[in-house]
Design a protein around this motif. Structure first.
Motif, PDB file in Angstrom:
ATOM      1  N   THR A 171       0.867  -1.176   0.000  1.00  0.00           N
ATOM      2  CA  THR A 171       0.000   0.000   0.000  1.00  0.00           C
ATOM      3  C   THR A 171       0.901   1.223   0.000  1.00  0.00           C
ATOM      4  OG1 THR A 171      -1.641  -1.173   1.335  1.00  0.00           O
ATOM      5  CG2 THR A 171      -1.786   1.216   1.324  1.00  0.00           C
ATOM      6  N   SER A 194       2.313   4.612   1.199  1.00  0.00           N
ATOM      7  CA  SER A 194       2.385   5.397   2.428  1.00  0.00           C
ATOM      8  C   SER A 194       2.757   6.828   2.069  1.00  0.00           C
ATOM      9  CB  SER A 194       3.431   4.819   3.384  1.00  0.00           C
ATOM     10  OG  SER A 194       3.678   5.734   4.438  1.00  0.00           O
ATOM     11  N   GLU A 210       0.491   7.929  10.532  1.00  0.00           N
ATOM     12  CA  GLU A 210      -0.361   7.660   9.368  1.00  0.00           C
ATOM     13  C   GLU A 210      -1.289   6.504   9.700  1.00  0.00           C
ATOM     14  OE1 GLU A 210      -0.062   7.119   4.518  1.00  0.00           O
ATOM     15  OE2 GLU A 210       1.755   6.906   5.726  1.00  0.00           O
ATOM     16  N   VAL A 250       1.541  -2.638   5.358  1.00  0.00           N
ATOM     17  CA  VAL A 250       1.110  -2.016   6.620  1.00  0.00           C
ATOM     18  C   VAL A 250       1.114  -2.985   7.795  1.00  0.00           C
ATOM     19  CG1 VAL A 250      -0.208  -0.168   5.557  1.00  0.00           C
ATOM     20  CG2 VAL A 250      -1.346  -2.306   6.110  1.00  0.00           C
ATOM     21  N   GLU A 257      -8.344   5.991   1.660  1.00  0.00           N
ATOM     22  CA  GLU A 257      -7.048   6.661   1.725  1.00  0.00           C
ATOM     23  C   GLU A 257      -6.556   6.707   3.173  1.00  0.00           C
ATOM     24  OE1 GLU A 257      -5.383   8.012  -1.012  1.00  0.00           O
ATOM     25  OE2 GLU A 257      -6.958   7.129  -2.250  1.00  0.00           O
ATOM     26  N   SER A 258      -5.237   6.758   3.329  1.00  0.00           N
ATOM     27  CA  SER A 258      -4.686   6.882   4.677  1.00  0.00           C
ATOM     28  C   SER A 258      -4.901   8.310   5.191  1.00  0.00           C
ATOM     29  CB  SER A 258      -3.201   6.537   4.682  1.00  0.00           C
ATOM     30  OG  SER A 258      -2.467   7.483   3.927  1.00  0.00           O
ATOM     31  N   SER A 278      -7.077  -2.337  11.555  1.00  0.00           N
ATOM     32  CA  SER A 278      -6.449  -1.156  10.982  1.00  0.00           C
ATOM     33  C   SER A 278      -5.027  -1.061  11.508  1.00  0.00           C
ATOM     34  CB  SER A 278      -7.254   0.087  11.343  1.00  0.00           C
ATOM     35  OG  SER A 278      -8.543   0.005  10.769  1.00  0.00           O
ATOM     36  N   ASP A 287      -9.526   0.490   8.122  1.00  0.00           N
ATOM     37  CA  ASP A 287     -10.274  -0.414   7.251  1.00  0.00           C
ATOM     38  C   ASP A 287     -11.572   0.206   6.752  1.00  0.00           C
ATOM     39  OD1 ASP A 287     -11.364  -0.428   9.775  1.00  0.00           O
ATOM     40  OD2 ASP A 287     -11.768  -2.576   9.810  1.00  0.00           O
ATOM     41  N   PHE A 313      -4.098   3.771   8.647  1.00  0.00           N
ATOM     42  CA  PHE A 313      -4.646   2.970   7.557  1.00  0.00           C
ATOM     43  C   PHE A 313      -5.880   2.282   8.133  1.00  0.00           C
ATOM     44  CE2 PHE A 313      -0.161   3.429   6.725  1.00  0.00           C
ATOM     45  CZ  PHE A 313      -0.113   3.718   5.369  1.00  0.00           C
TER      46      PHE A 313
END
Length: 142
Positions: A54, A56, A95, A65, A103-104, A85, A99, A97
Motif C-alpha cells: 500500500t 504510504s 499515518e 502495513v 485513503e490513509s 487497521s 479499514d 490505515f
C-alpha cells in the motif's frame, strides 16, 4: 503371433490418438483464453496490492502495513469485525490505515507525549494506543 503383436500396437496408437483429439476439442483454444498477468495490479504509485503493498504518504514508498506498524482493533461495541487497521509513526506524524477508509490519514502532534490529531480524530498514547473520533473510542492497539 507377430500379426497379433502388430495389431495391438496399431490399436493402441489409434486409441491414444482418439484421446489426444478428444482432449484438444474439449479445451478452449489458446487465443480465446484470458491471460492474467501476475502482479499486474499496481496502483497509481506502483504498489502491488496482491503482494500486500500500500502507498504510504508519510514514508513516500510502498509498504506492507502489517509489517513494522501498530495494529489497531475495533473498540468493543458489541459488533464482530473481521478486519483491523494499522498506524505507522515517523517523528511527530502518524499515518492511519483504517479499514473504513480508502485513503490513509496523516495525524500530527505538537511535541513528544502529546496525542496526534487531525479534525475530529485523536490518537492517544495510553496503554498502547487509543483512537477516538469526536471523543468516542473507535480503535485500540498496543
Amino acid at each position: 503371433m507377430k500379426k497379433m503383436f502388430l495389431f495391438l500396437i496399431i490399436a493402441s496408437a489409434i486409441s491414444c490418438g482418439k484421446k489426444v483429439s478428444q482432449e484438444n476439442t474439449s479445451t478452449t483454444p489458446k487465443e480465446t483464453q484470458k491471460e492474467v498477468a501476475v502482479g499486474g495490479d499496481s496502483d497509481s504509485h506502483g504498489c502491488k496490492a496482491s503482494a500486500g503493498y500500500t502507498w504510504s504518504t508519510l514514508k513516500k514508498e510502498c509498504i506492507r502495513v502489517f509489517e513494522n506498524s501498530t495494529r489497531l482493533n475495533h473498540a468493543e461495541d458489541g459488533k464482530t469485525y473481521s478486519t483491523v487497521s494499522y498506524v505507522i509513526f515517523d517523528g511527530n506524524k502518524a499515518e492511519l490505515f483504517l479499514d473504513t477508509q480508502k485513503e490513509s490519514i496523516i495525524l500530527e502532534r505538537k511535541s513528544e507525549g502529546d496525542s496526534w490529531k487531525k479534525d475530529d480524530l485523536e490518537l492517544i498514547p495510553w496503554k498502547g494506543y487509543v483512537l477516538k473520533k469526536a471523543g468516542k473510542i473507535i480503535y485500540t492497539g498496543e
